[in-house]
Design a protein around this motif. Structure first.
Motif, PDB file in Angstrom:
ATOM      1  N   THR A  36       0.727  -1.164  -0.081  1.00  0.00           N
ATOM      2  CA  THR A  36      -0.033  -0.001  -0.294  1.00  0.00           C
ATOM      3  C   THR A  36       0.837   1.240   0.097  1.00  0.00           C
ATOM      4  N   VAL A  37       0.597   2.029  -1.028  1.00  0.00           N
ATOM      5  CA  VAL A  37       1.371   3.218  -1.097  1.00  0.00           C
ATOM      6  C   VAL A  37       0.730   4.427  -0.718  1.00  0.00           C
ATOM      7  N   LEU A  38       1.230   5.223   0.476  1.00  0.00           N
ATOM      8  CA  LEU A  38       0.461   6.302   0.763  1.00  0.00           C
ATOM      9  C   LEU A  38       1.192   7.718   0.284  1.00  0.00           C
ATOM     10  N   GLU A  39       0.196   8.391  -0.515  1.00  0.00           N
ATOM     11  CA  GLU A  39       0.703   9.745  -1.047  1.00  0.00           C
ATOM     12  C   GLU A  39      -0.032  10.821  -0.726  1.00  0.00           C
ATOM     13  N   ARG A  40       0.235  12.062  -0.029  1.00  0.00           N
ATOM     14  CA  ARG A  40      -0.597  13.122  -0.053  1.00  0.00           C
ATOM     15  C   ARG A  40      -1.013  13.871  -1.091  1.00  0.00           C
ATOM     16  N   HIS A  41      -0.286  13.921  -2.274  1.00  0.00           N
ATOM     17  CA  HIS A  41      -0.734  14.754  -3.429  1.00  0.00           C
ATOM     18  C   HIS A  41      -1.856  13.762  -4.078  1.00  0.00           C
ATOM     19  N   VAL A  42      -2.572  14.756  -4.999  1.00  0.00           N
ATOM     20  CA  VAL A  42      -3.528  14.108  -5.766  1.00  0.00           C
ATOM     21  C   VAL A  42      -3.070  13.028  -7.104  1.00  0.00           C
ATOM     22  N   LEU A  43      -1.685  13.365  -7.114  1.00  0.00           N
ATOM     23  CA  LEU A  43      -1.316  12.375  -8.140  1.00  0.00           C
ATOM     24  C   LEU A  43       0.161  12.009  -7.799  1.00  0.00           C
ATOM     25  N   PRO A  44       0.189  10.683  -8.279  1.00  0.00           N
ATOM     26  CA  PRO A  44       1.613   9.866  -7.843  1.00  0.00           C
ATOM     27  C   PRO A  44       2.853  10.478  -8.869  1.00  0.00           C
ATOM     28  N   GLY A  45       4.040  10.179  -8.411  1.00  0.00           N
ATOM     29  CA  GLY A  45       5.053  10.506  -9.353  1.00  0.00           C
ATOM     30  C   GLY A  45       6.115  11.170  -8.668  1.00  0.00           C
ATOM     31  N   GLY A  46       5.886  11.991  -7.819  1.00  0.00           N
ATOM     32  CA  GLY A  46       6.978  12.892  -7.159  1.00  0.00           C
ATOM     33  C   GLY A  46       7.633  13.912  -7.952  1.00  0.00           C
ATOM     34  N   CYS A  47       8.798  13.861  -7.863  1.00  0.00           N
ATOM     35  CA  CYS A  47       9.434  14.927  -8.953  1.00  0.00           C
ATOM     36  C   CYS A  47       9.411  14.437 -10.263  1.00  0.00           C
ATOM     37  N   CYS A  48       8.631  13.362 -10.736  1.00  0.00           N
ATOM     38  CA  CYS A  48       8.208  13.080 -12.266  1.00  0.00           C
ATOM     39  C   CYS A  48       7.001  12.995 -12.324  1.00  0.00           C
ATOM     40  N   THR A  49       6.252  14.220 -11.727  1.00  0.00           N
ATOM     41  CA  THR A  49       4.850  14.276 -12.026  1.00  0.00           C
ATOM     42  C   THR A  49       4.599  15.214 -13.338  1.00  0.00           C
ATOM     43  N   ALA A  50       3.270  15.178 -13.735  1.00  0.00           N
ATOM     44  CA  ALA A  50       2.821  16.047 -14.737  1.00  0.00           C
ATOM     45  C   ALA A  50       1.266  16.086 -14.702  1.00  0.00           C
TER      46      ALA A  50
END
Length: 238
Positions: A36-50
């Motif tokens: 299970t991956v928990l991410e606070r942003h609305v999109l995954p990807g971190g510094c590789c997000t668009a």
């Protein structure tokens, strides 16, 4: 798979859905675990997000990604994860171009011969330091330093010998550049434009940053192994 078998599998919770977190979650499931991956942003990807808005793509992708060329272990990781599937990879002949307040500019080409000619045109008075930097870059071009699938603590004696052989041509320069802070290197330059430009080869806080990563990434880019995946984690046609 039965419900009992599914619930008996080991499980892992991963905080952060950037590249490392997503990769860890994928490899956990590929190894038979639940993740299970928990991410606070609305999109995954971190510094590789668009993301897209009104027909435009806002590409917040990292400036480059090591392992975009075939035939190395970093690339193997991206291919196993499907991270580069359908991606257009763009490679550039330079890392950056810095323009001073007086209009003078310096371009950091990835090719050491072209870079050396250009830097000497910018500041002939700094020739010894500039030639030394470009010669170090040439040494990094000859070394294979992106083999990391097996951590040192788990390598066999044979794998450890092979790693040592790969690093042998640049062992001394690795030790020296890893111990040289960029601000100490730039202090040796006489030209004010170069002193301000070198820290901006790529965008990092350079005050306690060593010289080694600059050379390592420029060498990788020279081999087409530090390209930019267009569209970030959003992917083409999204």
């Amino acid at each position: 798979m039965s419900r009992e078998a599914a619930t008996s599998r080991p499980s892992v919770i991963i905080v952060g859905g950037g590249l490392a977190g997503l990769a860890a979650g994928c490899y956990a499931q590929m190894s038979g675990m639940r993740s299970t991956v928990l991410e606070r942003h609305v999109l995954p990807g971190g510094c590789c997000t668009a993301w897209g808005r009104d027909g435009y793509i806002f590409d917040y992708c990292i400036e480059w990604l090591l392992g975009t060329a075939a035939g190395n272990e970093a690339n193997q990781v991206w291919r196993e994860l499907g991270a580069l599937d359908g991606k257009e990879i763009t490679n550039f002949e330079m890392f950056n171009r810095v323009v001073g307040a007086d209009g003078r500019s310096v371009t950091f080409y990835n090719d050491p011969d072209r870079l050396e000619r250009h830097l000497l045109e910018v500041s002939p008075a700094d020739a010894p330091v500039l030639r030394s930097f470009c010669q170090d870059l040439r040494l990094f071009l000859e070394a294979d330093l992106l083999s990391f699938l097996t951590p040192p603590s788990l390598r066999t004696a044979r794998e450890e010998r092979e790693a040592e052989i790969k690093a042998a041509p640049v062992r001394s320069v690795l030790e020296r550049t890893s111990a040289t802070r960029l601000e100490d290197f730039t202090a040796r330059l006489r030209d004010p434009l170069l002193r301000r430009a070198f820290p901006n080869i790529f965008f990092q806080d350079h005050e306690s940053f060593p010289l080694l990563p600059y050379l390592l990434n420029m060498a990788a880019a020279n081999h087409g192994n530090a390209g930019v995946p267009q569209g970030g984690s959003l992917g083409p046609g999204r």
